[in-house]
Write a protein that holds these residues in place. Structure first.
Motif, PDB file in Angstrom:
ATOM      1  N   LEU A 164       0.857  -1.480   0.126  1.00  0.00           N
ATOM      2  CA  LEU A 164       0.127   0.188  -0.375  1.00  0.00           C
ATOM      3  C   LEU A 164       0.583   0.879   0.276  1.00  0.00           C
ATOM      4  O   LEU A 164       1.964   1.587   0.437  1.00  0.00           O
ATOM      5  N   GLN A 165       0.954   1.999  -1.154  1.00  0.00           N
ATOM      6  CA  GLN A 165       1.642   3.114  -1.617  1.00  0.00           C
ATOM      7  C   GLN A 165       3.133   2.411  -1.388  1.00  0.00           C
ATOM      8  O   GLN A 165       3.626   1.588  -2.134  1.00  0.00           O
ATOM      9  N   HIS A 166       3.956   2.877   0.080  1.00  0.00           N
ATOM     10  CA  HIS A 166       5.284   2.670  -0.401  1.00  0.00           C
ATOM     11  C   HIS A 166       5.971   1.885   0.394  1.00  0.00           C
ATOM     12  O   HIS A 166       6.816   1.443   1.369  1.00  0.00           O
ATOM     13  N   GLN A 167       4.767   1.243   1.310  1.00  0.00           N
ATOM     14  CA  GLN A 167       4.566   0.811   2.715  1.00  0.00           C
ATOM     15  C   GLN A 167       4.158  -0.967   2.092  1.00  0.00           C
ATOM     16  O   GLN A 167       3.319  -1.193   1.616  1.00  0.00           O
ATOM     17  N   LEU A 168       4.650  -1.871   2.864  1.00  0.00           N
ATOM     18  CA  LEU A 168       4.123  -3.525   3.247  1.00  0.00           C
ATOM     19  C   LEU A 168       4.160  -3.592   4.084  1.00  0.00           C
ATOM     20  O   LEU A 168       4.913  -3.161   5.253  1.00  0.00           O
ATOM     21  N   PHE A 169       2.662  -4.380   4.487  1.00  0.00           N
ATOM     22  CA  PHE A 169       1.975  -4.262   5.892  1.00  0.00           C
ATOM     23  C   PHE A 169       2.315  -6.370   5.773  1.00  0.00           C
ATOM     24  O   PHE A 169       0.931  -6.655   4.978  1.00  0.00           O
ATOM     25  N   SER A 170       2.558  -6.621   6.527  1.00  0.00           N
ATOM     26  CA  SER A 170       2.832  -8.151   6.971  1.00  0.00           C
ATOM     27  C   SER A 170       2.165  -8.991   7.643  1.00  0.00           C
ATOM     28  O   SER A 170       1.973  -7.852   8.801  1.00  0.00           O
ATOM     29  N   ILE A 171       1.849 -10.091   6.797  1.00  0.00           N
ATOM     30  CA  ILE A 171       0.960 -11.595   8.193  1.00  0.00           C
ATOM     31  C   ILE A 171       1.415 -12.401   8.145  1.00  0.00           C
ATOM     32  O   ILE A 171       1.476 -12.950   7.072  1.00  0.00           O
ATOM     33  N   ALA A 172       2.386 -13.423   8.792  1.00  0.00           N
ATOM     34  CA  ALA A 172       2.531 -14.275   9.007  1.00  0.00           C
ATOM     35  C   ALA A 172       2.054 -15.403   9.896  1.00  0.00           C
ATOM     36  O   ALA A 172       1.988 -14.994  11.220  1.00  0.00           O
ATOM     37  N   ALA A 173       2.502 -16.701  10.583  1.00  0.00           N
ATOM     38  CA  ALA A 173       2.100 -17.682  11.118  1.00  0.00           C
ATOM     39  C   ALA A 173       3.416 -18.569  11.170  1.00  0.00           C
ATOM     40  O   ALA A 173       3.686 -18.944  10.081  1.00  0.00           O
ATOM     41  N   ASP A 174       3.227 -19.060  12.834  1.00  0.00           N
ATOM     42  CA  ASP A 174       4.428 -20.376  12.784  1.00  0.00           C
ATOM     43  C   ASP A 174       3.344 -21.228  13.249  1.00  0.00           C
ATOM     44  O   ASP A 174       2.555 -20.882  14.646  1.00  0.00           O
ATOM     45  N   GLU A 175       2.877 -22.415  12.027  1.00  0.00           N
ATOM     46  CA  GLU A 175       1.793 -23.172  13.104  1.00  0.00           C
ATOM     47  C   GLU A 175       2.750 -24.145  14.180  1.00  0.00           C
ATOM     48  O   GLU A 175       1.905 -24.703  14.565  1.00  0.00           O
ATOM     49  N   GLU A 176       3.820 -24.144  14.060  1.00  0.00           N
ATOM     50  CA  GLU A 176       3.811 -25.328  14.844  1.00  0.00           C
ATOM     51  C   GLU A 176       4.190 -24.738  16.597  1.00  0.00           C
ATOM     52  O   GLU A 176       3.065 -25.255  17.639  1.00  0.00           O
ATOM     53  N   ALA A 177       4.810 -23.600  17.184  1.00  0.00           N
ATOM     54  CA  ALA A 177       4.349 -22.686  17.631  1.00  0.00           C
ATOM     55  C   ALA A 177       3.341 -22.006  17.787  1.00  0.00           C
ATOM     56  O   ALA A 177       2.837 -21.205  18.830  1.00  0.00           O
ATOM     57  N   VAL A 178       1.930 -22.140  17.453  1.00  0.00           N
ATOM     58  CA  VAL A 178       0.674 -21.420  16.857  1.00  0.00           C
ATOM     59  C   VAL A 178       0.958 -20.163  17.546  1.00  0.00           C
ATOM     60  O   VAL A 178      -0.091 -19.886  18.148  1.00  0.00           O
TER      61      VAL A 178
END
Length: 291
Positions: A164-178
């Motif tokens: 969005l514009q000049h920024q990266l907004f990220s979301i991620a998950a570590d399934e093993e550690a929940v």
């Protein structure tokens, strides 16, 4: 209907029917450049061409009519018999359509500037004055969505990013550690990105899984080859070869200063990565050669 929304629906049609833009153009007896303009969101079909397209789909999807074009994206996806993915399904429950559409357009225009394998540098939460390295693979999938995986030893965070514009907004998950991780990174305006910086929020690996915010600087260490499996192997090799704990005095002084300035005595507990002092950039020119 907005041209950008029609473009997303047309992409779903192509996927559902397993047909290329050129194949669709041939079936409708229109120029393939016109189908390309529909698919890019430049224009929407005329009433005549939309009727031809609808008839073409109806011959392959029973009962499809002009009214189906008025469905929202999740319902349209289901009407075509496709499973709703994160962007088309759950994400639309909590992210406004306008932001998803803007992120999709941004990814189509600029995702290639961020694709590659990166090494990030951040403060260690356990060893004061020391720094940690992570390895991240960023790429754009076949649907135009920016995906990434970050690894440090046995931990793998897998997620997606919105440009969005000049920024990266990220979301991620570590399934093993929940557990999950969130990030906002400064990007670049025009050039291929070589350095990125931003803030990442995740939980520590202590007994209480304490939340922590880290300032991060990322340097590109490799481009992608175009072979997904080969790139995955490059990523895993880089993770295996990387010592997570940076040797003492290896991190350059400018990186140390930049990470240190995210917290200041007058704002305890607040971390900031100011755009005006961002290290995010594209390739650096050689003054001697101008290249």
């Amino acid at each position: 209907m907005r041209p950008s929304l029609f473009a997303e629906k047309l992409q779903l049609v192509l996927k559902s029917l397993s047909i290329s833009r050129a194949g669709l153009a041939g079936s409708l007896n229109v120029d393939k450049s016109l189908v390309g303009r529909w698919a890019s969101g430049a224009v929407i079909p005329s009433e005549h061409n939309l009727s031809l397209l609808t008839r073409f789909i109806a011959e392959r999807i029973e009962g499809f009519t002009m009214l189906d074009w008025e469905r929202d994206l999740p319902a349209f996806t289901a009407r075509l018999g496709l499973a709703a993915g994160p962007v088309d399904g759950a994400m639309r429950d909590w992210i406004p359509d306008a932001l998803i559409e803007e992120a999709t357009r941004g990814a189509r225009r600029r995702a290639s500037a961020y694709e590659g394998i990166w090494r990030s540098t951040r403060y260690s939460s356990d060893l004061p004055g020391r720094f940690l390295y992570d390895i991240t693979l960023i790429r754009c999938n076949s649907e135009g969505i920016i995906e990434f995986v970050s690894g440090i030893e046995g931990v793998r965070y897998r997620g997606r990013a919105m440009l969005l514009q000049h920024q990266l907004f990220s979301i991620a998950a570590d399934e093993e550690a929940v557990t999950m991780m969130f990030g906002i990174f400064n990007g670049v305006a025009r050039h291929k990105a070589e350095v990125l910086d931003g803030l990442s929020v995740a939980t520590l690996r202590d007994a209480g899984c304490s939340p922590a915010c880290s300032a991060i600087v990322m340097h590109r260490i490799s481009d992608l080859t175009g072979d997904a499996e080969g790139d995955n192997q490059l990523f895993e090799s880089a993770v295996a070869a990387q010592n997570p704990l940076a040797p003492k005095d290896e991190v350059p002084e400018d990186i140390r200063r930049h990470l240190a300035q995210t917290t200041t005595p007058d704002t305890p507990g607040l971390m900031r990565m100011f755009f005006q002092t961002s290290m995010a950039r594209g390739p650096q020119l050689d003054p001697a050669t101008g290249s």
